[in-house]
Write a protein that holds these residues in place. Sequence first.
Motif, PDB file in Angstrom:
ATOM      1  N   GLU A 173       0.848  -1.194   0.000  1.00 37.63           N
ATOM      2  CA  GLU A 173       0.000   0.000   0.000  1.00 37.63           C
ATOM      3  C   GLU A 173       0.883   1.244   0.000  1.00 37.63           C
ATOM      4  OE1 GLU A 173      -3.087   2.351   2.999  1.00 37.63           O
ATOM      5  OE2 GLU A 173      -1.961   0.591   3.684  1.00 37.63           O
ATOM      6  N   LEU A 174       0.784   2.054  -1.048  1.00 40.80           N
ATOM      7  CA  LEU A 174       1.558   3.286  -1.133  1.00 40.80           C
ATOM      8  C   LEU A 174       0.827   4.396  -0.391  1.00 40.80           C
ATOM      9  CD1 LEU A 174       2.846   1.501  -3.341  1.00 40.80           C
ATOM     10  CD2 LEU A 174       3.300   3.606  -4.614  1.00 40.80           C
ATOM     11  N   ARG A 175       1.583   5.143   0.422  1.00 45.38           N
ATOM     12  CA  ARG A 175       1.004   6.124   1.333  1.00 45.38           C
ATOM     13  C   ARG A 175       1.782   7.436   1.262  1.00 45.38           C
ATOM     14  NH1 ARG A 175      -1.120   3.010   6.160  1.00 45.38           N
ATOM     15  NH2 ARG A 175      -0.677   4.903   7.314  1.00 45.38           N
ATOM     16  N   ALA A 176       1.137   8.511   1.724  1.00 39.40           N
ATOM     17  CA  ALA A 176       1.803   9.810   1.792  1.00 39.40           C
ATOM     18  C   ALA A 176       2.625   9.942   3.065  1.00 39.40           C
ATOM     19  CB  ALA A 176       0.771  10.932   1.715  1.00 39.40           C
ATOM     20  N   GLU A 177       2.165   9.322   4.156  1.00 35.48           N
ATOM     21  CA  GLU A 177       2.806   9.457   5.460  1.00 35.48           C
ATOM     22  C   GLU A 177       3.334   8.107   5.939  1.00 35.48           C
ATOM     23  OE1 GLU A 177       3.201  12.378   6.804  1.00 35.48           O
ATOM     24  OE2 GLU A 177       1.927  13.491   5.392  1.00 35.48           O
ATOM     25  N   ASP A 178       4.391   8.152   6.714  1.00 37.81           N
ATOM     26  CA  ASP A 178       4.940   6.945   7.306  1.00 37.81           C
ATOM     27  C   ASP A 178       4.083   6.524   8.502  1.00 37.81           C
ATOM     28  OD1 ASP A 178       6.684   4.851   7.587  1.00 37.81           O
ATOM     29  OD2 ASP A 178       8.333   6.028   8.433  1.00 37.81           O
ATOM     30  N   ALA A 179       4.059   5.233   8.773  1.00 40.87           N
ATOM     31  CA  ALA A 179       3.346   4.700   9.936  1.00 40.87           C
ATOM     32  C   ALA A 179       4.023   3.400  10.337  1.00 40.87           C
ATOM     33  CB  ALA A 179       1.868   4.460   9.614  1.00 40.87           C
ATOM     34  N   PRO A 180       4.052   3.073  11.627  1.00 36.44           N
ATOM     35  CA  PRO A 180       4.737   1.854  12.066  1.00 36.44           C
ATOM     36  C   PRO A 180       3.971   0.594  11.700  1.00 36.44           C
ATOM     37  CG  PRO A 180       3.659   2.914  13.917  1.00 36.44           C
ATOM     38  CD  PRO A 180       3.513   3.843  12.753  1.00 36.44           C
ATOM     39  N   GLY A 181       4.731  -0.471  11.418  1.00 32.03           N
ATOM     40  CA  GLY A 181       4.151  -1.787  11.214  1.00 32.03           C
ATOM     41  C   GLY A 181       4.220  -2.604  12.497  1.00 32.03           C
ATOM     42  N   PHE A 182       4.189  -3.922  12.373  1.00 28.08           N
ATOM     43  CA  PHE A 182       4.094  -4.815  13.530  1.00 28.08           C
ATOM     44  C   PHE A 182       5.260  -4.631  14.498  1.00 28.08           C
ATOM     45  CE2 PHE A 182       5.129  -8.790  15.661  1.00 28.08           C
ATOM     46  CZ  PHE A 182       3.918  -9.160  16.207  1.00 28.08           C
ATOM     47  N   TRP A 183       6.496  -4.869  14.030  1.00 26.71           N
ATOM     48  CA  TRP A 183       7.646  -4.760  14.935  1.00 26.71           C
ATOM     49  C   TRP A 183       7.968  -3.315  15.277  1.00 26.71           C
ATOM     50  CZ3 TRP A 183       8.686  -8.495  17.864  1.00 26.71           C
ATOM     51  CH2 TRP A 183       8.652  -9.820  17.449  1.00 26.71           C
ATOM     52  N   GLU A 184       7.658  -2.399  14.388  1.00 25.04           N
ATOM     53  CA  GLU A 184       7.913  -0.982  14.671  1.00 25.04           C
ATOM     54  C   GLU A 184       7.033  -0.491  15.824  1.00 25.04           C
ATOM     55  OE1 GLU A 184       9.163  -2.184  10.709  1.00 25.04           O
ATOM     56  OE2 GLU A 184       7.130  -2.178  11.585  1.00 25.04           O
ATOM     57  N   ARG A 185       5.797  -0.969  15.885  1.00 25.15           N
ATOM     58  CA  ARG A 185       4.927  -0.609  17.016  1.00 25.15           C
ATOM     59  C   ARG A 185       5.449  -1.214  18.319  1.00 25.15           C
ATOM     60  NH1 ARG A 185       0.943  -1.876  13.185  1.00 25.15           N
ATOM     61  NH2 ARG A 185       0.527  -3.883  14.201  1.00 25.15           N
ATOM     62  N   ALA A 186       6.223  -2.272  18.216  1.00 26.50           N
ATOM     63  CA  ALA A 186       6.786  -2.921  19.407  1.00 26.50           C
ATOM     64  C   ALA A 186       8.129  -2.324  19.820  1.00 26.50           C
ATOM     65  CB  ALA A 186       6.943  -4.416  19.147  1.00 26.50           C
ATOM     66  N   GLY A 187       8.566  -1.266  19.136  1.00 27.48           N
ATOM     67  CA  GLY A 187       9.781  -0.579  19.546  1.00 27.48           C
ATOM     68  C   GLY A 187      10.981  -0.753  18.642  1.00 27.48           C
ATOM     69  N   TYR A 188      10.801  -1.433  17.505  1.00 21.37           N
ATOM     70  CA  TYR A 188      11.899  -1.570  16.554  1.00 21.37           C
ATOM     71  C   TYR A 188      12.033  -0.300  15.705  1.00 21.37           C
ATOM     72  CZ  TYR A 188      12.902  -6.494  17.445  1.00 21.37           C
ATOM     73  OH  TYR A 188      13.307  -7.669  18.030  1.00 21.37           O
ATOM     74  N   SER A 189      13.191  -0.172  15.070  1.00 18.35           N
ATOM     75  CA  SER A 189      13.490   0.998  14.248  1.00 18.35           C
ATOM     76  C   SER A 189      12.448   1.192  13.147  1.00 18.35           C
ATOM     77  CB  SER A 189      14.876   0.830  13.611  1.00 18.35           C
ATOM     78  OG  SER A 189      15.106   1.816  12.620  1.00 18.35           O
TER      79      SER A 189
END
Length: 212
Positions: A173-189
């Motif tokens: 899914e191409l987006r205008a804004e960045d958003a965290p995925g699964f591991w990113e929501r858990a504190g990954y880079s």
Amino acid sequence: MQNSFFNRGFQRKRPATAHVLPPGQYETQDFPVLSAGPTPRLSLDRWSFGLDGLVSSAQQWSWAEFNALPQQDFTVDIHCVTQWSKFGTQWRGVSLDTLLELAGPTTEAHYVMAHCYGGYTTNLPLTDLTGGKAFIGLQYDGQPLTPDHGGPARLVVPHLYFWKSAKWVQRLELRAEDAPGFWERAGYSMYGDPWKEQRYLDDDEDLAAGTR
């Protein structure tokens, strides 16, 4: 006649000196299996892959349609956030440049969210999928990609930590804004550069502050 979508970026043979470990990594001859949840077992007649969001023409392919797209052989080094690296891995698949040329990202598209069978997600800048930097892998080491390693198809972004190379990929899914995925929501880079050791969100903040 050469297909206009064919990307030569991964075709060049690199000298052995190109195999350099990022900081904090060790080389392995194995291919460890790591997953965030149960391994989906996907029937090929029900499999599909899509490219949508901020695009001029949303795309959806069946397994047969996707395999009819131009394919390439790729030889890449891969690096896992758990500190193993594997040199010279052999893949076959479809370049993201091929897929993005078909979909036509709009000028507002700057980020991508990968959505996977089983519910996994991960985020990437769009520029990290273009210019020969990423592909959808269908075969590994001359064989169909096994479910444990993300088969029948996975995203492969070898210059980032391997959690960004989403297994069992279903759509981008191409987006205008960045958003965290699964591991990113858990504190990954949010980015995951092995050469900067961006394993966790704190690593991003330290680099931005110039304290590393």
